[in-house]
Design a protein around this motif. Structure first.
Motif, PDB file in Angstrom:
ATOM      1  N   ASP A 383       6.524 -85.571 -53.709  1.00  0.00           N
ATOM      2  CA  ASP A 383       5.784 -85.894 -52.636  1.00  0.00           C
ATOM      3  C   ASP A 383       5.794 -84.595 -51.159  1.00  0.00           C
ATOM      4  O   ASP A 383       4.784 -83.953 -50.577  1.00  0.00           O
ATOM      5  CB  ASP A 383       6.240 -86.946 -52.070  1.00  0.00           C
ATOM      6  N   LEU A 384       6.676 -84.297 -51.388  1.00  0.00           N
ATOM      7  CA  LEU A 384       7.202 -82.774 -50.294  1.00  0.00           C
ATOM      8  C   LEU A 384       8.058 -81.537 -50.882  1.00  0.00           C
ATOM      9  O   LEU A 384       8.552 -82.306 -51.448  1.00  0.00           O
ATOM     10  CB  LEU A 384       8.023 -83.950 -48.508  1.00  0.00           C
ATOM     11  N   VAL A 385       6.944 -80.358 -50.196  1.00  0.00           N
ATOM     12  CA  VAL A 385       7.621 -79.420 -50.786  1.00  0.00           C
ATOM     13  C   VAL A 385       8.269 -78.351 -49.483  1.00  0.00           C
ATOM     14  O   VAL A 385       6.894 -78.065 -48.728  1.00  0.00           O
ATOM     15  CB  VAL A 385       7.147 -78.515 -52.107  1.00  0.00           C
ATOM     16  N   PHE A 386       8.940 -77.858 -49.569  1.00  0.00           N
ATOM     17  CA  PHE A 386       9.392 -76.426 -48.501  1.00  0.00           C
ATOM     18  C   PHE A 386       9.577 -75.188 -49.468  1.00  0.00           C
ATOM     19  O   PHE A 386      10.419 -75.694 -49.572  1.00  0.00           O
ATOM     20  CB  PHE A 386      10.627 -76.549 -47.302  1.00  0.00           C
ATOM     21  N   VAL A 412       2.758 -82.264 -51.003  1.00  0.00           N
ATOM     22  CA  VAL A 412       2.020 -81.423 -49.206  1.00  0.00           C
ATOM     23  C   VAL A 412       3.225 -80.606 -49.637  1.00  0.00           C
ATOM     24  O   VAL A 412       4.292 -80.689 -49.730  1.00  0.00           O
ATOM     25  CB  VAL A 412       2.626 -82.046 -48.412  1.00  0.00           C
ATOM     26  N   VAL A 413       2.692 -78.764 -49.635  1.00  0.00           N
ATOM     27  CA  VAL A 413       3.681 -78.161 -49.979  1.00  0.00           C
ATOM     28  C   VAL A 413       3.597 -77.038 -48.576  1.00  0.00           C
ATOM     29  O   VAL A 413       2.375 -76.727 -47.886  1.00  0.00           O
ATOM     30  CB  VAL A 413       3.117 -77.095 -50.907  1.00  0.00           C
ATOM     31  N   VAL A 414       4.947 -77.436 -47.137  1.00  0.00           N
ATOM     32  CA  VAL A 414       4.694 -76.350 -46.161  1.00  0.00           C
ATOM     33  C   VAL A 414       5.892 -74.644 -46.418  1.00  0.00           C
ATOM     34  O   VAL A 414       6.517 -74.421 -46.948  1.00  0.00           O
ATOM     35  CB  VAL A 414       5.553 -76.503 -45.229  1.00  0.00           C
ATOM     36  N   ILE A 415       4.622 -74.218 -46.193  1.00  0.00           N
ATOM     37  CA  ILE A 415       4.868 -72.685 -46.599  1.00  0.00           C
ATOM     38  C   ILE A 415       5.864 -72.322 -44.495  1.00  0.00           C
ATOM     39  O   ILE A 415       5.069 -71.849 -43.772  1.00  0.00           O
ATOM     40  CB  ILE A 415       4.193 -71.507 -46.916  1.00  0.00           C
ATOM     41  N   ILE A 468       0.155 -77.357 -46.980  1.00  0.00           N
ATOM     42  CA  ILE A 468      -1.195 -77.224 -47.978  1.00  0.00           C
ATOM     43  C   ILE A 468      -1.312 -78.625 -49.327  1.00  0.00           C
ATOM     44  O   ILE A 468      -0.035 -79.023 -49.020  1.00  0.00           O
ATOM     45  CB  ILE A 468      -1.190 -75.951 -49.215  1.00  0.00           C
ATOM     46  N   THR A 469      -2.473 -78.886 -48.974  1.00  0.00           N
ATOM     47  CA  THR A 469      -2.859 -80.157 -50.099  1.00  0.00           C
ATOM     48  C   THR A 469      -3.450 -79.691 -50.529  1.00  0.00           C
ATOM     49  O   THR A 469      -4.442 -78.806 -50.557  1.00  0.00           O
ATOM     50  CB  THR A 469      -2.254 -81.742 -49.284  1.00  0.00           C
TER      51      THR A 469
END
Length: 541
Positions: A383-386, A412-415, A468-469
Motif C-alpha cells: 500500500d505504501l513504498v518508500f 503510494v510511492v514516495v521518492i 506518486i500514485t
C-alpha cells in the motif's frame, strides 16, 4: 609598609638600617597561559600564538617567555612589524638577543618536522624535531629550563584547536613607552639580527619547498595513474578486477572519501550486475570515513517546511498501509514508522531503531532483490513504498519500474532526494555531505514519459519528497525506453535552477495534502478503479 631610602646615603646608613620587605601585591593573571602557549608552539599553531595579547602578558611572571612565543608566531604568519615590537618587548623584559634568534629558528624546525612526518620520513622528522626542541631549550633562560625537560615530540601531535579570536591592540601606554625607548642604533642593530635570521629562514624554507615539490610529484604520479585507470573504466572495460583495483587503491592510500566515490562509480557502471562484495567494500569505506567531508556552507544548504520523517509519519497515519515496502533502510528510521507487515531492502543496513515485530530487513541490492526474491515476497501489492536507494537517477528509475510491476493502482510511492539544496549536491560523483545525486532527473522523466501518473512534489526537509500514485502494473513505457532515457539524461550535467529553488512545490502543511491522503485511503477502502482514483485525486488538488 615600605621604607624608602635615598640612594646617595644608603651605604652610610647600611649598618643601622633594617630591611623591610615590600608588601606583595597580588595581580591576576592566567596561570595556564604558559602551558597552553608551549602546547601551541609544539603543535606549530602559529595563528594562536600570534594572537597573544600584550595586555595579558604585562602582569604575568613568565611574560618574557610568552612575548618570545608570540613573536615566533607572528613571524610565522608574516606579521613582521608586530613581531619586531614583541621582540623589543622581550628584550625589555630581560631576554637576551641570542635566545630570541634561537626561539625563532625553533619554529621553522617545527614546520620542517611536520612536513617530514607527513612524508613518513621519520629520520628527517626526528632530526628536525630534535633541532626544534634544542633551540627552544637554549632560547629559554635557566629559571624556565626545568619546566621544559618533558617536551612532547611535535611529530606525535595530530591536530590543533585554535583559541577564539580577540582584540590584539597593544595598549596605548605600552606602545608610547616602546616608541620613546627605541632609538636609531637599537633599530639598526635589530634589523641586522633579523636579516641574519631571515636568511636562515629562507634556507630552511627552501628545504620545505623541495620536500613539498617531491610530495607534489608523487601526488601527480598517483593522479596520473588514477586518471589512466579511470579512462579505461569509462570505456566500460569488462575487466572487473581492474575496476576493483582502482577503488582498492584509494583504500590503501587511506583516502576513504575517494574510495566511496570510486566504489559508487563501479556500482553505477555495473548496475544490476554489481556483486554484493562491492557494496560491502563501499560500506567499509563509509565506516572508515565516519562522516563524509562537508563542502562549503552554501553547498551544504538544505531547506523544507517539515522534516521528512515527520511527513512520512503523517502519510503512514492517514493511509494506514497494510503492507509497507522500503528500498534503502540504512539505520531503520523510516522503516520504524511502519506498524504493519513490512519489508526493507538494503545492501548495507545498519539498524539502530526499534522495528515493529512484523518488519523484516533483507541485505541485498534492490536489483538483486527484484531479480531473485520479489516474485515470492511481493505476492501481494504494497500500500505504501518508500524509495531511498542509490542516489543516481537510473537506480531510482529501475526501482520504480520494478515496484510498479508489483503494485496496485492505489499504491503510494514516495521518492526521496528529488530536491538538491545546491547544484553541487546534484552531481553524480559525490562531493558534498548532503548528497542527492541526480535523483531530480527521475521527476523530469516521469513528467516526460508518464504523464498518466498522479505526481506531487512535497517541500520536505532536507531534500524534498516526490509522491506518486495511480500506478499501472501493465504499463511498459519506461522499460521500453529505458536505454534511451539513461543515455539522454546521463548527458545532463547540472540541475536546473527551478529544481534547486523548488518552484511550484507543495507545502507539507497544506490542507489539500491531508485531503489528498484521506482520499487515497478512502479510494482503497471503496475499491476505486485506477481512473476513478485519478479523477478523485485531481479534485483534491
Amino acid at each position: 609598609m615600605t621604607t624608602e631610602i635615598d640612594k646617595t646615603s644608603s651605604s652610610a646608613l647600611a649598618a643601622q638600617t633594617i630591611s623591610i620587605s615590600p608588601q606583595k601585591v597580588s595581580v591576576a593573571y592566567d596561570e595556564y597561559l604558559l602551558e597552553l602557549s608551549k602546547a601551541q608552539w609544539q603543535f606549530g599553531d602559529w595563528e594562536s600564538l600570534a594572537q597573544l595579547d600584550v595586555k595579558n602578558l604585562e602582569s604575568h611572571p613568565d611574560r618574557a617567555v610568552l612575548a618570545l612565543l608570540a613573536a615566533t608566531g607572528l613571524f610565522q604568519v608574516g606579521e613582521k612589524e608586530k613581531a619586531r615590537q614583541y621582540v623589543f618587548l622581550t628584550q625589555k623584559w630581560g631576554c637576551p638577543k641570542q635566545q630570541i634568534l634561537k626561539m625563532l629558528a625553533s619554529g621553522v624546525y617545527i614546520n620542517l618536522g611536520h612536513v617530514a612526518t607527513v612524508e613518513k620520513n621519520q629520520n628527517k622528522a626526528s632530526g628536525h624535531n630534535d633541532n626544534a626542541k634544542n633551540f627552544f631549550i637554549l632560547s629559554i633562560s635557566q629559571k624556565y629550563k626545568t619546566q621544559l625537560k618533558t617536551l612532547i615530540e611535535p611529530s606525535q601531535l595530530m591536530g590543533v584547536t585554535n583559541l577564539p579570536e580577540h582584540n590584539q591592540i597593544i595598549p596605548a601606554h605600552i606602545e608610547s613607552s616602546l616608541k620613546l625607548e627605541k632609538n636609531k642604533l637599537e633599530l639598526e642593530e635589530k634589523d641586522k639580527e633579523l636579516e641574519v635570521f631571515e636568511q636562515v629562514i629562507k634556507k630552511l624554507e627552501s628545504e620545505v619547498h623541495q620536500v613539498t615539490k617531491e610530495r607534489n610529484s608523487k601526488t601527480a604520479l598517483i593522479n596520473k595513474t588514477n586518471n589512466i585507470i579511470k579512462q579505461r573504466l569509462l570505456k566500460r572495460n569488462e575487466n572487473k578486477e581492474l575496476w576493483s583495483v582502482w577503488a582498492e587503491m584509494a583504500i590503501a592510500e587511506g583516502s576513504y572519501p575517494e574510495a566511496i566515490r570510486r566504489f559508487q562509480n563501479i556500482i553505477s557502471a555495473w548496475g544490476i550486475d554489481t556483486p554484493q562484495n562491492i557494496y560491502q567494500r563501499l560500506d567499509e569505506a563509509y565506516i572508515k570515513t565516519q562522516r563524509f567531508p562537508a563542502a562549503t556552507d552554501k553547498e551544504e544548504s538544505v531547506k523544507g517546511d517539515m522534516d521528512k520523517y515527520e511527513l512520512l509519519g503523517i502519510i503512514h497515519n492517514i493511509i494506514k498501509p497494510r503492507f509497507y515496502f522500503e528500498i534503502g533502510v540504512q539505520t531503520g528510521k523510516s522503516l520504524s514508522l511502519a506498524k504493519c507487515e513490512a519489508i526493507g531492502i538494503d545492501p548495507m543496513p545498519h539498524i539502530k531503531e526499534t522495528l515493529d515485530n512484523q518488519a523484516i530487513v533483507i541485505t541485498a541490492s534492490s536489483d538483486n532483490f527484484f531479480k531473485h526474491n520479489a516474485q515470492t515476497l511481493l505476492s501481494k501489492s504494497p500500500d505504501l513504498v518508500f524509495i531511498d536507494g542509490m542516489h543516481l537517477f537510473e537506480f531510482a528509475l529501475r526501482d520504480f519500474m520494478n515496484v510498479e510491476y508489483y503494485s496496485a493502482s492505489g499504491t503510494v510511492v514516495v521518492i526521496d532526494d528529488i530536491y538538491p539544496g545546491h547544484a553541487t549536491q546534484a552531481e553524480r560523483c559525490r562531493v558534498t555531505r548532503n548528497w542527492t545525486g541526480d535523483i531530480w532527473k527521475f521527476y523530469a522523466i516521469l513528467s516526460e514519459y508518464r504523464s498518466d501518473l498522479f505526481v506531487l512534489t512535497l517541500d520536505a526537509n532536507p531534500t524534498g519528497l516526490l509522491l506518486i500514485t495511480g500506478l499501472d502494473s501493465n504499463n511498459r513505457v519506461l522499460s521500453e525506453h529505458y536505454d534511451e532515457i539513461v543515455e539522454r539524461y546521463t548527458a545532463i550535467e547540472s540541475a536546473p535552477q527551478d529544481i534547486v529553488e523548488r518552484r511550484d512545490v507543495v507545502s507539507c502543511h497544506s490542507k489539500n495534502l491531508n485531503s489528498l491522503l484521506q482520499n487515497i485511503y478512502q479510494s482503497r477502502q471503496d475499491k476505486y478503479s485506477r481512473q476513478e482514483l485519478l479523477d478523485n485525486l485531481k479534485k483534491s488538488i
